[in-house]
Design an enzyme around this catalytic site. Structure first.
Site, short mmCIF file in Angstrom:
data_model
loop_
_atom_site.label_atom_id
_atom_site.label_comp_id
_atom_site.label_asym_id
_atom_site.label_seq_id
_atom_site.Cartn_x
_atom_site.Cartn_y
_atom_site.Cartn_z
N GLU A 199 0.75 -1.05 -0.03
CA GLU A 199 -0.34 0.45 0.16
C GLU A 199 0.34 1.61 -0.20
OE1 GLU A 199 -3.12 -0.32 3.14
OE2 GLU A 199 -4.14 -2.07 2.32
N GLU A 203 -6.14 -8.24 -0.29
CA GLU A 203 -6.64 -7.45 0.63
C GLU A 203 -7.80 -7.29 0.66
OE1 GLU A 203 -5.19 -5.45 3.53
OE2 GLU A 203 -2.92 -6.04 3.46
O1 IFM Z 1 -5.45 -3.45 8.96
C1 IFM Z 1 -5.15 -3.02 7.89
C2 IFM Z 1 -3.25 -3.59 6.98
O2 IFM Z 1 -2.53 -3.32 7.78
C3 IFM Z 1 -2.64 -2.59 5.79
N1 IFM Z 1 -4.35 -2.90 4.97
C4 IFM Z 1 -5.72 -1.90 4.97
C5 IFM Z 1 -5.65 -2.93 6.20
C6 IFM Z 1 -7.13 -2.58 7.25
O3 IFM Z 1 -6.84 -1.51 7.46
#
Ligand code: IFM
Length: 434
Positions: A167, A350
């Site tokens: 990210e 994710e």
């Molecule tokens: O917990 C985070 C993760 O570290 C990165 N992506 C989003 C998740 C939820 O906020």
């Protein structure tokens, strides 16, 4: 769940994701200080001042956690290595017990028939590097390349896939412009440099991993749909600016050798000298592209200085994070990703929701709705190759501490006992292999 594994193409990968600082327990095993430790120790930054010193104590409970991954019938486990656990000072000496821990993790996955999907940076920057300017310093590319070299040398022969950085928007914008994550800066020059350097580090890391003979290398970006608050030209313009910074900047750098004009409007004066020359490094060929997707943002204009947008409250049902549930956005970003990288398989690296409780019907509905978008994309011929849930365990949700529960498995943060939730049981059934 209203799907089973058989509703997806042969070889479609279902996975579950975590990250080092959020689960391991950073206070053990010789890990060095990170900018998240000092950020959390500064009053007002993190709910209840909580940090990752103990987290889920995964460092000591790894076998139990890997059994949960395999027992849930997941094909892939996406995890990260902690730079400060492996190189406590960020540069120089290696903490052998840190590397050994990840070695056992990878072997433990392979023994259980689970594919190890490695991320090399999921946000815990070693403090000495933060002291030296961290993501604002171009030297990060050399420091990161050295660290990647160490990890690739030890794990590169056995991981199934690898991505350098989780990210980039969060690493750069959320942490250097909005100030919500470590190092907590609110500075446009710092943000512009971090936005660019994070991509430069990505490119260097890919080069290093290729030199070790590693394959199946990708990038993982996060996306939020930009919804204008109303139909006014000002709201549309504000949403376009948000979209350029959040969603298109990193795709542009990775796949088009250019940043979007709407982002350059504010960032160009603050980018490091010669930034255009770095696209040759940034644009290393990749084998896949990962999308992290959770929500949309409703965007209104502020009339103030660039970027001139503000987040507004939206009307849709929300998760415990206060994030609107908007599955259509996932379909939108699968299409956008495919436009930028038409030859690459796409993975949803994710997706998930924060919700309290063990009988988490709301999480089951959320996953179903987002997987319906994946199936619709597949039906239209998009090359979606996998879907990973965030997260295996309830864990340290950064500035929001331990109250926001994203896990398929409940963690009691007093006893550290694990207890699978209803969503875990339902996924396990849906993912049963024929
Ligand atoms: O917990 C985070 C993760 O570290 C990165 N992506 C989003 C998740 C939820 O906020």
């Amino acid at each position: 769940m209203n799907f089973t594994r058989q509703d997806f193409p042969e070889g479609f990968q279902f996975g579950v994701a975590t990250s080092a600082y959020q689960i391991e327990g950073h206070g053990v095993g010789g890990a060095g200080q990170t900018h998240w430790d000092s950020f959390a120790a500064t009053p007002g930054n993190v709910a209840k001042g909580e940090n990752g010193a103990t987290a889920c104590d995964h460092y000591h409970r790894m076998d139990e956690d890997l059994d949960l991954v395999a027992g849930g019938n997941f094909d892939v486990y996406r995890f990260s290595t902690s730079w400060a656990r492996i190189m406590p000072e960020g540069r120089g000496p290696v903490n052998q017990q840190g590397l050994d821990f990840y070695d056992r993790l990878v072997d433990g996955l392979l023994e259980r028939g689970v594919k190890p999907a490695l991320t090399l940076y999921h946000w815990e920057l070693p403090s000495p590097l933060a002291d030296a300017g961290g993501w604002c310093n171009r030297a990060m590319a050399d420091w990161f390349a050295d660290y990647v070299d160490v990890v690739a040398g030890r794990l590169g022969d056995r991981v199934w896939s690898a991505a350098p950085i989780n990210e980039p928007w969060c690493v750069a914008w959320l942490s250097h412009f909005e100030g919500h994550h470590a190092p907590g800066l609110r500075d446009i020059r710092a943000a512009a440099r971090a936005m660019h350097h994070v991509l430069l580090c990505h490119g260097r890391a890919i080069e290093v991993m290729r030199s070790h003979g590693m394959g199946n290398l990708g990038a993982v970006c996060n996306f939020e749909y930009a919804q204008p608050v109303d139909d006014s030209p000002a709201a549309h313009r504000a949403a376009r600016t948000f979209d350029a910074i959040y969603n298109r900047f990193f795709l542009g750098g990775l796949f088009r050798g250019a940043y979007p004009q709407a982002a350059l409007e504010g960032l160009a004066p603050h980018l490091p000298d010669g930034w255009e020359r770095d696209f040759a490094t940034i644009g290393q060929p990749l084998d896949w592209l990962g999308l992290n997707y959770y929500t949309r943002k409703v965007i209104g204009p502020t009339g103030g200085a660039w970027p001139g947008y503000a987040y507004q409250d939206g009307p849709l049902p929300k998760t415990d994070m206060g994030w609107e549930i908007y599955p259509d956005g996932l379909g939108h970003f699968l299409r956008l990703a495919h436009e930028h990288a038409p030859d690459l398989p796409l993975y949803v690296t994710e997706n998930g929701m924060a919700a309290p409780g063990i009988r988490d019907e709301d999480r089951i509905a959320y996953v179903d709705a987002h997987l319906a978008q994946v199936r619709a994309a597949l039906a239209k011929g998009l090359p979606v190759a996998g879907y990973y849930l965030w997260s295996l365990l309830d864990n340290y949700e950064w500035a929001l501490g331990y109250d926001k529960r994203f896990g398929l498995v409940h963690v009691d943060f007093e006893t550290l006992d694990r207890r699978p939730k209803l969503s875990y049981e339902r996924l396990k059934l849906a993912l049963t292999r024929p």
